[in-house]
Write a protein that holds these residues in place. Structure first.
Motif, PDB file in Angstrom:
ATOM      1  N   LEU A 245       0.845  -1.201   0.000  1.00 22.93           N
ATOM      2  CA  LEU A 245       0.000   0.000   0.000  1.00 22.93           C
ATOM      3  C   LEU A 245       0.880   1.251   0.000  1.00 22.93           C
ATOM      4  N   PRO A 246       0.429   2.290  -0.677  1.00 24.66           N
ATOM      5  CA  PRO A 246       1.189   3.542  -0.618  1.00 24.66           C
ATOM      6  C   PRO A 246       1.134   4.123   0.794  1.00 24.66           C
ATOM      7  N   VAL A 247       2.191   4.818   1.186  1.00 22.13           N
ATOM      8  CA  VAL A 247       2.199   5.486   2.491  1.00 22.13           C
ATOM      9  C   VAL A 247       1.406   6.800   2.382  1.00 22.13           C
ATOM     10  N   HIS A 248       1.609   7.488   1.272  1.00 26.67           N
ATOM     11  CA  HIS A 248       0.963   8.806   1.086  1.00 26.67           C
ATOM     12  C   HIS A 248       0.237   8.831  -0.265  1.00 26.67           C
ATOM     13  N   ILE A 249      -1.063   9.049  -0.224  1.00 27.23           N
ATOM     14  CA  ILE A 249      -1.859   9.166  -1.460  1.00 27.23           C
ATOM     15  C   ILE A 249      -2.348  10.609  -1.609  1.00 27.23           C
ATOM     16  N   GLY A 250      -2.218  11.140  -2.801  1.00 33.91           N
ATOM     17  CA  GLY A 250      -2.791  12.458  -3.116  1.00 33.91           C
ATOM     18  C   GLY A 250      -3.976  12.277  -4.057  1.00 33.91           C
ATOM     19  N   PHE A 251      -5.058  12.968  -3.772  1.00 35.63           N
ATOM     20  CA  PHE A 251      -6.261  12.914  -4.627  1.00 35.63           C
ATOM     21  C   PHE A 251      -6.506  14.283  -5.247  1.00 35.63           C
ATOM     22  N   ILE A 252      -6.616  14.328  -6.557  1.00 34.83           N
ATOM     23  CA  ILE A 252      -7.030  15.564  -7.234  1.00 34.83           C
ATOM     24  C   ILE A 252      -8.537  15.421  -7.441  1.00 34.83           C
ATOM     25  N   MET A 253      -9.304  16.105  -6.622  1.00 28.69           N
ATOM     26  CA  MET A 253     -10.766  15.888  -6.614  1.00 28.69           C
ATOM     27  C   MET A 253     -11.398  16.634  -7.787  1.00 28.69           C
ATOM     28  N   ASP A 254     -11.276  16.071  -8.974  1.00 18.27           N
ATOM     29  CA  ASP A 254     -11.733  16.788 -10.172  1.00 18.27           C
ATOM     30  C   ASP A 254     -12.955  16.125 -10.798  1.00 18.27           C
ATOM     31  N   GLY A 255     -13.779  16.946 -11.455  1.00 24.88           N
ATOM     32  CA  GLY A 255     -14.933  16.427 -12.197  1.00 24.88           C
ATOM     33  C   GLY A 255     -16.270  16.738 -11.548  1.00 24.88           C
ATOM     34  N   ASN A 256     -16.244  17.543 -10.497  1.00 27.47           N
ATOM     35  CA  ASN A 256     -17.505  17.905  -9.825  1.00 27.47           C
ATOM     36  C   ASN A 256     -18.448  18.655 -10.770  1.00 27.47           C
ATOM     37  N   GLY A 257     -17.892  19.604 -11.500  1.00 26.89           N
ATOM     38  CA  GLY A 257     -18.707  20.431 -12.395  1.00 26.89           C
ATOM     39  C   GLY A 257     -19.370  19.572 -13.464  1.00 26.89           C
ATOM     40  N   ARG A 258     -18.587  18.694 -14.091  1.00 30.68           N
ATOM     41  CA  ARG A 258     -19.133  17.841 -15.149  1.00 30.68           C
ATOM     42  C   ARG A 258     -20.171  16.862 -14.602  1.00 30.68           C
ATOM     43  N   TRP A 259     -19.968  16.409 -13.384  1.00 26.46           N
ATOM     44  CA  TRP A 259     -20.941  15.503 -12.755  1.00 26.46           C
ATOM     45  C   TRP A 259     -22.302  16.195 -12.686  1.00 26.46           C
ATOM     46  N   ALA A 260     -22.299  17.462 -12.290  1.00 20.25           N
ATOM     47  CA  ALA A 260     -23.548  18.226 -12.166  1.00 20.25           C
ATOM     48  C   ALA A 260     -24.143  18.508 -13.552  1.00 20.25           C
TER      49      ALA A 260
ATOM     50  N   ILE B 142      -2.892  11.182   3.695  1.00 23.22           N
ATOM     51  CA  ILE B 142      -3.733  11.449   2.517  1.00 23.22           C
ATOM     52  C   ILE B 142      -3.837  12.955   2.309  1.00 23.22           C
ATOM     53  N   THR B 143      -3.724  13.337   1.057  1.00 22.97           N
ATOM     54  CA  THR B 143      -3.849  14.761   0.709  1.00 22.97           C
ATOM     55  C   THR B 143      -4.933  14.920  -0.334  1.00 22.97           C
ATOM     56  N   PHE B 144      -5.854  15.818  -0.085  1.00 31.31           N
ATOM     57  CA  PHE B 144      -6.953  16.092  -1.017  1.00 31.31           C
ATOM     58  C   PHE B 144      -6.790  17.499  -1.573  1.00 31.31           C
ATOM     59  N   TYR B 145      -6.769  17.592  -2.893  1.00 31.58           N
ATOM     60  CA  TYR B 145      -6.660  18.895  -3.553  1.00 31.58           C
ATOM     61  C   TYR B 145      -8.086  19.419  -3.704  1.00 31.58           C
TER      62      TYR B 145
END
Ligand code: IPE
Ligand code: IPE
Ligand code: MG
Length: 236
Positions: A8-23, A56-59
């Protein structure tokens, strides 16, 4: 989750993208996408904790996202404030909270609450949850360089003391291991100024799923993919 703990990764970064298109896909205003995105954020953070991811890092908002319509920015800030108000689980979960980015852009109430949460959770080490708000990777590097220059001018260090270790310690993530895995949903294949310094050797995972639809199953897929990769860091 089928992946070996050691893989498992020790540190995961998430680029929380696609909210606009979802809507948009649902004929809803973009802000509804951000609301759903905030729910996905909470679920994924919880899942990461359950499977034992350490960092964990969330953008959530970039230094460039100020270009958006005021109404959309206001909703993102409102959701951020709501999260800050409710963030109390960290005590029982022993989670350290950190906010990466330039806090000076936020109103006083948000700024004070961010500092309060960082201070109240500083000693917790079960997991570290980082939220990148008004964050830009280049901005972070410029600030670190300015700080290093200031240290030289104040004679706290010599010019020759400036090395990767020192600059790394001056990033918002000082003391946190670099990102092992960066996940970007929404189909875009770019990093968009996220963890510029810390991603030098990150594994990248892209998926077409939009962030509000990103589930623990999707994360499992990314983790399986990550577990199969050979990380050489320039070696053989
Ligand atoms: C990501 O979703 C959230 C932020 C950048 C704040 P977007 O709002 O960028 O969603 P898309 O890319 O327009 O679909
Ligand atoms: C990146 O998404 C920033 C966040 C997810 C917070 P953007 O939607 O802003 O990125 P671009 O504009 O597509 O590169
Ligand atoms: Mg986007």
């Amino acid at each position: 989750m089928a992946v070996d703990k050691e893989k498992l990764p020790v540190h995961i970064g998430f680029i929380m993208d696609g909210n606009g298109r979802w809507a948009l896909k649902r004929g809803l205003p973009r802000k509804m996408g951000h609301r759903e995105g905030a729910k996905a954020f909470r679920k994924i953070a919880r899942y990461c904790k359950d499977i034992g991811i350490k960092y964990i890092t969330f953008y959530a908002f970039s230094t460039e996202n100020w270009k958006r319509p005021k109404e959309e920015i206001d909703e993102i800030m409102r959701l951020f404030g709501e999260y800050l108000d409710e963030a109390e689980d960290f005590r029982k979960d022993r989670t350290r909270l950190l906010f990466l980015g330039d806090k000076s852009a936020f109103d006083e109430k948000l700024r004070n609450r961010m500092t309060e949460l960082e201070e109240a959770s500083a000693e917790f080490d079960q997991m570290t949850l980082m939220l990148a708000m008004n964050y830009g990777g280049r901005d972070e590097i410029v600030r670190a360089a300015e700080r290093a220059a200031e240290m030289v001018l104040n004679k706290e260090i010599k010019l020759s003391d400036i090395d990767e270790k020192l600059l790394g310690s001056l990033m918002y993530t000082g003391g946190i291991p670099d990102a092992d895995l960066i996940i970007r949903p929404s189909g875009e294949k770019r990093i968009s100024n996220f963890l510029t310094w810390q991603s030098a050797y990150s594994e990248l995972y892209f998926t077409d799923v939009l962030w509000p639809d990103f589930t623990s199953k999707e994360l499992d897929k990314a983790l399986e993919d990550y577990a199969s990769r050979s990380r050489r860091f320039g070696g053989v």
